[in-house]
Design a protein around this motif. Sequence first.
Motif, short mmCIF file in Angstrom:
data_model
loop_
_atom_site.label_atom_id
_atom_site.label_comp_id
_atom_site.label_asym_id
_atom_site.label_seq_id
_atom_site.Cartn_x
_atom_site.Cartn_y
_atom_site.Cartn_z
N MET B 132 0.81 -1.22 0.00
CA MET B 132 0.00 0.00 0.00
C MET B 132 0.85 1.28 0.00
O MET B 132 0.42 2.32 0.52
CB MET B 132 -0.97 0.01 1.19
CG MET B 132 -2.11 -0.98 1.03
SD MET B 132 -3.26 -1.03 2.44
CE MET B 132 -4.47 0.20 1.96
N GLN B 134 2.25 4.67 -0.78
CA GLN B 134 1.52 5.78 -1.39
C GLN B 134 2.42 6.71 -2.19
O GLN B 134 2.00 7.25 -3.21
CB GLN B 134 0.81 6.59 -0.31
CG GLN B 134 -0.28 5.80 0.39
CD GLN B 134 -0.91 6.56 1.55
OE1 GLN B 134 -1.29 5.97 2.53
NE2 GLN B 134 -1.03 7.87 1.45
N SER B 151 -0.90 -3.90 -3.70
CA SER B 151 -1.87 -2.80 -3.54
C SER B 151 -1.19 -1.44 -3.54
O SER B 151 -1.59 -0.53 -2.81
CB SER B 151 -2.68 -2.96 -2.26
OG SER B 151 -3.29 -4.22 -2.22
N TYR B 153 0.06 2.23 -4.35
CA TYR B 153 -0.45 3.48 -4.92
C TYR B 153 0.67 4.10 -5.75
O TYR B 153 1.15 3.49 -6.69
CB TYR B 153 -0.94 4.43 -3.83
CG TYR B 153 -2.19 3.98 -3.10
CD1 TYR B 153 -3.45 4.11 -3.68
CD2 TYR B 153 -2.13 3.45 -1.81
CE1 TYR B 153 -4.61 3.73 -3.01
CE2 TYR B 153 -3.29 3.07 -1.14
CZ TYR B 153 -4.52 3.21 -1.75
OH TYR B 153 -5.66 2.84 -1.08
N GLU B 154 1.17 5.26 -5.36
CA GLU B 154 2.12 5.96 -6.24
C GLU B 154 3.58 5.87 -5.81
O GLU B 154 4.42 6.60 -6.35
CB GLU B 154 1.70 7.44 -6.35
CG GLU B 154 0.38 7.64 -7.07
CD GLU B 154 0.42 7.20 -8.54
OE1 GLU B 154 1.25 7.72 -9.29
OE2 GLU B 154 -0.38 6.30 -8.91
N LEU B 209 -6.62 -1.06 -9.34
CA LEU B 209 -7.46 -1.20 -8.15
C LEU B 209 -7.85 0.16 -7.58
O LEU B 209 -8.32 0.26 -6.47
CB LEU B 209 -6.72 -2.01 -7.07
CG LEU B 209 -6.28 -3.42 -7.46
CD1 LEU B 209 -5.62 -4.12 -6.27
CD2 LEU B 209 -7.44 -4.25 -7.96
N TYR B 210 -7.60 1.20 -8.37
CA TYR B 210 -7.83 2.54 -7.83
C TYR B 210 -9.30 2.84 -7.59
O TYR B 210 -9.65 3.57 -6.68
CB TYR B 210 -7.23 3.59 -8.76
CG TYR B 210 -5.78 3.86 -8.44
CD1 TYR B 210 -5.06 3.00 -7.64
CD2 TYR B 210 -5.15 5.00 -8.92
CE1 TYR B 210 -3.74 3.25 -7.33
CE2 TYR B 210 -3.82 5.26 -8.61
CZ TYR B 210 -3.13 4.39 -7.82
OH TYR B 210 -1.83 4.65 -7.51
N ASN B 211 -10.15 2.30 -8.43
CA ASN B 211 -11.58 2.46 -8.18
C ASN B 211 -12.20 1.08 -8.24
O ASN B 211 -11.89 0.29 -9.12
CB ASN B 211 -12.21 3.42 -9.20
CG ASN B 211 -11.71 4.85 -8.99
OD1 ASN B 211 -10.79 5.30 -9.66
ND2 ASN B 211 -12.25 5.54 -8.01
N PHE B 212 -13.04 0.80 -7.27
CA PHE B 212 -13.54 -0.56 -7.09
C PHE B 212 -14.26 -1.07 -8.33
O PHE B 212 -15.08 -0.40 -8.92
CB PHE B 212 -14.49 -0.62 -5.89
CG PHE B 212 -14.91 -2.02 -5.57
CD1 PHE B 212 -14.12 -2.81 -4.76
CD2 PHE B 212 -16.07 -2.55 -6.11
CE1 PHE B 212 -14.50 -4.11 -4.48
CE2 PHE B 212 -16.44 -3.85 -5.83
CZ PHE B 212 -15.65 -4.63 -5.01
N ILE B 214 -15.96 -4.94 -9.49
CA ILE B 214 -16.23 -6.30 -9.02
C ILE B 214 -15.41 -7.34 -9.78
O ILE B 214 -15.03 -8.37 -9.24
CB ILE B 214 -17.75 -6.62 -9.08
CG1 ILE B 214 -18.07 -7.92 -8.34
CG2 ILE B 214 -18.25 -6.72 -10.51
CD1 ILE B 214 -17.85 -7.88 -6.86
#
Lengths: 442, 220
Positions: B132, B134, B151, B153-154, B209-212, B214
């Motif tokens: 994770m 960031q 997971s 991020y940046e 995975l930045y915006n959920f 399904i």
Amino acid sequence: MSYHNPYTPPRKSATFDDYTLAEIRRAAATGIYDIRGAGTKRKVPHFDDLLFLGASISRYPLEGYREKCDTSVVLGTRFAKKPIQLKTPITIAGMSFGALSGNAKEALGRGATIAGTSTTTGDGGMTDEERGHSQTLVYQYLPSRYGMNPKDLRRADAIEIVVGQGAKPGGGGMLLGQKISDRVAEMRTLPKGIDQRSACRHPDWTGPDDLEIKIMELREITDWEKPIYVKVGGARPYYDTALAVKSGADVVVLDGMQGGTAATQDVFIENVGMPTLACIRPAVQALQDLRMHRQVQLIVSGGIRSGADVAKALALGADAVAIGTAALVALGDNDPHWEKEYQALGTTAGAYDDWHEGRDPAGITTQDPELSKRLDPVTAGRRLANYLKVMTLEAQTIARACGKNHLHNLEPEDLCALTMEAAAMAQIPLAGTNWYPGKGNF
Amino acid sequence: MPLRELNSALHALTAGSNDTEFKVINPRGSHAVAVGVDAPVSVQIKGSVGYYCAGMNDGGAITVHGSAGPGVAENMMSGTVIIEGDASQYAGATGRGGLLVIKGNAASRCGISMKGIDIVVHGSIGHMSAFMGQSGHLVVLGDAGDALGDSLYEAKLFVRGTVKSLGSDCIEKEMRAEHLAKLSEILQRAGITGVRPEEFKRYGSARKLYNFNIDNAEAY
Ligand SMILES: Cc1cc2nc3c(=O)[nH]c(=O)nc-3n(C[C@H](O)[C@H](O)[C@H](O)COP(=O)(O)O)c2cc1C
């Protein structure tokens, strides 16, 4: 005589009721579980299932408005050089800037300050407005560590290590992209507009042995001045309380399953955790077993709505309570004033819980500048202060009727239970008996 | 000198203080050594330390002449932390700035939830590192364990050796000129010579995975 088939009304299933059916269809259509704010909506045994006995011949009452009934509370007396002194045992729970608008956070600070109590930051860090408007501010230390920094630690009045929340013990958070404004994004060091997951576990400790060292580190950083709270969701209150005490907490915050949240899966809110009522006695028992009751203070939250709830939580052994949802309602959340707009969102005042979408007509759970403007922090703060004062007065009224000159003198013997469930969970005799399930050899 | 005295002496320092050099001898694995430093002071620690050494450092130059326990330089804001030996789990966790140099190896979850810190590891790092992450940079001269950058991020990850496996949403990315320049600047700040930026591969977020969604549920 001819036989007519009598009319049989259509019968709906109790198992597959309308709401359940709609949820199945919604899941099938959207492919995503329901995320929402607020706490559990199912009915669980609660403070409503307890009553106070009041005074009679064996106990004499105190005169209302005349004889003193103290409401003050000191939190963090175990290790902190500067414990927190509050005029009322009703505190404002941690709610994040990000979930709530800047104006709403400011209103919480203003209201709490007028009423002589504390307010709490949340996931996403501390804002200057919030610090400025809160006389006593508790700074949350969360798994995400968004915005965490030593300067804010030092300008906080207490530190609250969040292990869990009642709405989602064992779960993290999710702030959906639409609420990530430039300011929220910057405070959290993340790009604008993306979903922000808050971790469910702390990144640099696991278990009570590590927690003890983590607490020691935070004390060293802040020169042992600040009370350190540990907040847990209502899961295993006896052990969680005992382990928090063992780890060196000054205060334990225990949040039952009715506790609100900014955004979590509905399945989590409704199906994980124990009712607040069932959490208190085991936690108090743990404190008593460790000879720490009243040395380490216990703050209870999750569904506190009135002075009666406050008095009942205290009678069961809590030192203070915290409110989230009720504070938002006092500010103006879910107010029928905005009914037309709630209907446009497909809901109604009192049921609106899509707080994660950031379209709150009342301007509270949003980052939209236009909507936020609807909440005047001064007026809303005043409303919250009024509400806190009313609750305090209500709790005092009950305490005087039970003959207590301090809210903390309320005790389990002042209560009876209306249902077997409540009797069992709160270990309070069923009304008219001297028995509760689990007591004696039944 | 007991721990409490050391940390409070460090906190008492202000920008113009005369005491700018501290030496800590025989720390014997103590926890929370030199935490919350907020002045440009130099702290030399002669021996190994326990948990959270240099935690929340903001401007100090702290060197451990030994190894460090879990969470060294956690949530660092600015300054430099150098570990001459190895570092345990969660080194540089949630760090928001400054430079952490580990001359030995780092265990699992190095740079977990990093938020702007630069971390340079001379040796190898364990599993779930930069989980994770960031923002900031994680530079590894050796190898990386399982699930690197899960997971993510940046945060930007540079590994010179092998990567056992990549975590969810972490992919190898093209090393462009700006990345080479940034990497060589970080190597230089960390005092590393004889290693060229071109020897590294860059890893970063696929941003899937930045915006959920399904259909990505298996990855969550
Ligand atoms: C909008 C909102 C945001 C919240 N944000 C946080 C948070 O950031 N950290 C936290 O520990 N709890 C958070 N909570 C939970 C509250 O701190 C508290 O545990 C809960 O609201 C208490 O239950 P009640 O809402 O029934 O009073 C939040 C609750 C709400 C309603």
